[in-house]
Design a protein around this motif. Structure first.
Motif, PDB file in Angstrom:
ATOM      1  N   GLY A  80       0.713  -1.276  -0.208  1.00  0.00           N
ATOM      2  CA  GLY A  80      -0.022   0.190  -0.104  1.00  0.00           C
ATOM      3  C   GLY A  80       0.927   1.285   0.077  1.00  0.00           C
ATOM      4  N   TYR A  81      -0.038   2.342  -0.292  1.00  0.00           N
ATOM      5  CA  TYR A  81       0.779   3.569  -0.341  1.00  0.00           C
ATOM      6  C   TYR A  81       0.189   4.496   0.916  1.00  0.00           C
ATOM      7  N   VAL A  82       0.743   5.207   1.621  1.00  0.00           N
ATOM      8  CA  VAL A  82       0.362   6.121   2.600  1.00  0.00           C
ATOM      9  C   VAL A  82       0.899   7.250   2.526  1.00  0.00           C
ATOM     10  N   TYR A  83      -0.067   8.385   2.618  1.00  0.00           N
ATOM     11  CA  TYR A  83       0.346   9.812   2.570  1.00  0.00           C
ATOM     12  C   TYR A  83      -0.077  10.438   3.842  1.00  0.00           C
ATOM     13  N   ASP A  84       1.002  10.679   4.913  1.00  0.00           N
ATOM     14  CA  ASP A  84       0.319  11.389   6.009  1.00  0.00           C
ATOM     15  C   ASP A  84       1.098  12.978   6.117  1.00  0.00           C
ATOM     16  N   GLN A  85       0.341  13.630   6.917  1.00  0.00           N
ATOM     17  CA  GLN A  85       0.624  15.081   7.137  1.00  0.00           C
ATOM     18  C   GLN A  85       0.556  15.142   8.574  1.00  0.00           C
ATOM     19  N   GLU A  86       1.794  15.884   9.264  1.00  0.00           N
ATOM     20  CA  GLU A  86       1.756  16.191  10.771  1.00  0.00           C
ATOM     21  C   GLU A  86       2.125  17.605  10.817  1.00  0.00           C
ATOM     22  N   LYS A  87       1.355  18.200  11.519  1.00  0.00           N
ATOM     23  CA  LYS A  87       1.380  19.599  11.716  1.00  0.00           C
ATOM     24  C   LYS A  87       1.876  19.669  13.384  1.00  0.00           C
ATOM     25  N   ALA A  88       2.853  20.464  13.706  1.00  0.00           N
ATOM     26  CA  ALA A  88       3.235  20.783  15.158  1.00  0.00           C
ATOM     27  C   ALA A  88       3.304  22.297  15.362  1.00  0.00           C
ATOM     28  N   ASP A  89       2.515  22.913  16.139  1.00  0.00           N
ATOM     29  CA  ASP A  89       2.284  24.376  16.439  1.00  0.00           C
ATOM     30  C   ASP A  89       3.032  24.621  17.868  1.00  0.00           C
ATOM     31  N   ILE A  90       3.785  25.644  17.969  1.00  0.00           N
ATOM     32  CA  ILE A  90       4.427  26.059  19.171  1.00  0.00           C
ATOM     33  C   ILE A  90       3.221  26.556  20.022  1.00  0.00           C
TER      34      ILE A  90
ATOM     35  N   GLU B 227      -0.559  17.309  15.181  1.00  0.00           N
ATOM     36  CA  GLU B 227      -1.856  17.064  14.701  1.00  0.00           C
ATOM     37  C   GLU B 227      -1.534  16.270  13.439  1.00  0.00           C
ATOM     38  N   SER B 228      -2.273  15.187  13.134  1.00  0.00           N
ATOM     39  CA  SER B 228      -1.837  14.319  12.063  1.00  0.00           C
ATOM     40  C   SER B 228      -3.342  13.754  11.233  1.00  0.00           C
ATOM     41  N   TYR B 229      -2.858  13.895  10.072  1.00  0.00           N
ATOM     42  CA  TYR B 229      -4.118  13.480   9.049  1.00  0.00           C
ATOM     43  C   TYR B 229      -3.212  12.535   8.310  1.00  0.00           C
ATOM     44  N   PHE B 230      -3.984  11.360   7.676  1.00  0.00           N
ATOM     45  CA  PHE B 230      -3.238  10.341   6.797  1.00  0.00           C
ATOM     46  C   PHE B 230      -4.298   9.711   6.051  1.00  0.00           C
ATOM     47  N   VAL B 231      -4.056   9.143   4.862  1.00  0.00           N
ATOM     48  CA  VAL B 231      -4.960   8.449   3.853  1.00  0.00           C
ATOM     49  C   VAL B 231      -4.033   7.293   3.300  1.00  0.00           C
ATOM     50  N   SER B 232      -4.647   6.202   3.065  1.00  0.00           N
ATOM     51  CA  SER B 232      -4.090   5.175   2.302  1.00  0.00           C
ATOM     52  C   SER B 232      -4.851   4.265   1.494  1.00  0.00           C
ATOM     53  N   ALA B 233      -4.023   3.838   0.476  1.00  0.00           N
ATOM     54  CA  ALA B 233      -4.754   2.788  -0.391  1.00  0.00           C
ATOM     55  C   ALA B 233      -3.961   1.801  -0.632  1.00  0.00           C
ATOM     56  N   GLY B 234      -4.506   0.454  -1.063  1.00  0.00           N
ATOM     57  CA  GLY B 234      -3.569  -0.892  -1.045  1.00  0.00           C
ATOM     58  C   GLY B 234      -4.325  -1.830  -1.552  1.00  0.00           C
ATOM     59  N   ILE B 235      -3.342  -2.933  -1.765  1.00  0.00           N
ATOM     60  CA  ILE B 235      -4.006  -4.086  -2.470  1.00  0.00           C
ATOM     61  C   ILE B 235      -3.208  -5.430  -1.506  1.00  0.00           C
ATOM     62  N   SER B 236      -4.049  -6.624  -1.450  1.00  0.00           N
ATOM     63  CA  SER B 236      -3.350  -7.614  -0.853  1.00  0.00           C
ATOM     64  C   SER B 236      -3.842  -8.731  -1.947  1.00  0.00           C
ATOM     65  N   TRP B 237      -2.683  -9.798  -1.980  1.00  0.00           N
ATOM     66  CA  TRP B 237      -2.946 -10.840  -2.919  1.00  0.00           C
ATOM     67  C   TRP B 237      -2.061 -11.955  -2.438  1.00  0.00           C
ATOM     68  N   ARG B 238      -2.539 -13.216  -3.077  1.00  0.00           N
ATOM     69  CA  ARG B 238      -1.901 -14.494  -2.762  1.00  0.00           C
ATOM     70  C   ARG B 238      -1.526 -15.285  -3.665  1.00  0.00           C
ATOM     71  N   ILE B 239      -0.618 -16.417  -3.637  1.00  0.00           N
ATOM     72  CA  ILE B 239      -0.451 -17.257  -4.481  1.00  0.00           C
ATOM     73  C   ILE B 239      -0.441 -18.588  -4.255  1.00  0.00           C
ATOM     74  N   LEU B 240      -0.758 -19.903  -4.506  1.00  0.00           N
ATOM     75  CA  LEU B 240      -0.339 -21.010  -4.056  1.00  0.00           C
ATOM     76  C   LEU B 240       0.776 -21.535  -4.785  1.00  0.00           C
ATOM     77  N   THR B 241       1.878 -21.854  -3.596  1.00  0.00           N
ATOM     78  CA  THR B 241       3.096 -22.267  -4.133  1.00  0.00           C
ATOM     79  C   THR B 241       3.465 -23.710  -3.878  1.00  0.00           C
ATOM     80  N   ALA B 242       2.571 -24.406  -3.196  1.00  0.00           N
ATOM     81  CA  ALA B 242       2.927 -25.770  -3.024  1.00  0.00           C
ATOM     82  C   ALA B 242       1.502 -26.406  -2.462  1.00  0.00           C
TER      83      ALA B 242
END
Length: 291
Positions: A55-65, A275-290
């Motif tokens: 997956g891909y994650v985009y996050d933004q963190e803001k720190a204020d004095i 303060e944090s914001y984040f979004v993510s999108a992804g994929i999961s997949w599998r294969i039978l090897t044996a």
């Protein structure tokens, strides 16, 4: 401390291996994945199954004095992108080996007292490897239970170093409440080995609902409890928490897509609220090897 921890861990692993033969088959008709969200389920892939969770994650963190506190932290805004990879392989019906490899692009822009300064970096932020074992099947009020252990070597790559940083032990618990409702809890002690960070406990609490046989939704709270919070010793946090939620869609029995978004607002013992914001999108997949 680390030797005592490792000795106890060895005993636990010997115990669970002794009872590994009584667990039911873990292969499922449809893929079971740790995405979306932070929680892992207590199931393994099944013997001979190779599974990828990316997956891909985009996050933004803001720190204020905070004018009411003396700040030791940098203030500004961080915009980060992370490419996440989890690789899992079933070496037995209820045992898998796995690894997490994340690469991060970080862009921090300072403001207030340092208006013109910014930093950029990219590095391998996570390199963990370990194993998971399913221990107990759900029975009445007892949930499905698994334990996962990983050695963590992330973040040292940024400084050109390569050594074990910590040990993560995850206890994963899942209750199938009804045919379409589920609850997952993770308790994750993280034991610092290198001595650069305090030991801590991560937690997750996730509720999931299957809208249809293919479409699912979840909400989750997760965070960190810092065990050695002491301003005098340079540890400025005692607790951090976040909330997220999202959807999953099953394309086929072996492929699932997901999307999520989340938010967090945390105030350290000393310093600036984050303060944090984040979004993510992804994929999961599998294969039978044996067979």
């Amino acid at each position: 401390m680390s030797n005592k921890f490792l000795n106890r861990s060895t005993f636990v692993w010997l115990f669970v291996f002794a009872f590994s033969g009584i667990i039911q088959a873990q292969y499922n008709e449809t893929i079971r994945t740790g995405r979306p969200g932070q929680s892992i389920n207590p199931f393994t892939t099944g013997k001979g199954i190779l599974q990828f969770q990316q997956g891909y994650v985009y996050d933004q963190e803001k720190a204020d004095i905070d004018p009411n506190t003396l700040s030791f932290d940098r203030d500004g805004i961080a915009k980060n992108s992370t490419f996440e990879n989890v690789i899992r392989y079933g070496i037995a019906e209820n045992i898998e080996i796995n690894a997490a490899v994340d690469y991060k692009w970080e862009n921090w822009r300072y403001y207030s007292n340092l208006p013109n300064e910014s930093t950029q970096s990219n590095y391998l932020s996570t390199f963990d490897f370990g194993a998971r074992m399913h221990l107990v099947d759900q029975n009445k009020g007892v949930p499905d239970i698994a334990v996962q252990a990983r050695l963590g070597m992330g973040q040292y790559f940024q400084n050109g170093e390569f050594e074990v940083k910590d040990v993560k032990i995850t206890g994963a618990f899942a209750w199938q409440l009804t045919e379409r409702n589920g609850l997952t809890v993770n308790i994750i002690p993280i034991i610092d080995i290198a001595g650069f960070e305090s030991s801590k406990i991560n937690y997750t609490l996730a509720y999931s609902y299957a809208i249809t046989d293919k479409l699912g939704v979840f909400i989750e709270n997760y965070g960190t409890i810092f065990l050695e919070s002491d301003v005098n010793n340079g540890s400025y946090e005692d607790f951090r928490t976040y909330f997220d939620g999202g959807f999953s869609y099953l394309i086929s029995n072996n492929v699932q897509l997901d999307i999520l978004g989340g938010y967090g607002y945390n105030r350290p013992l000393v310093g600036t609220p984050i303060e944090s914001y984040f979004v993510s999108a992804g994929i999961s997949w599998r294969i039978l090897t044996a067979k």
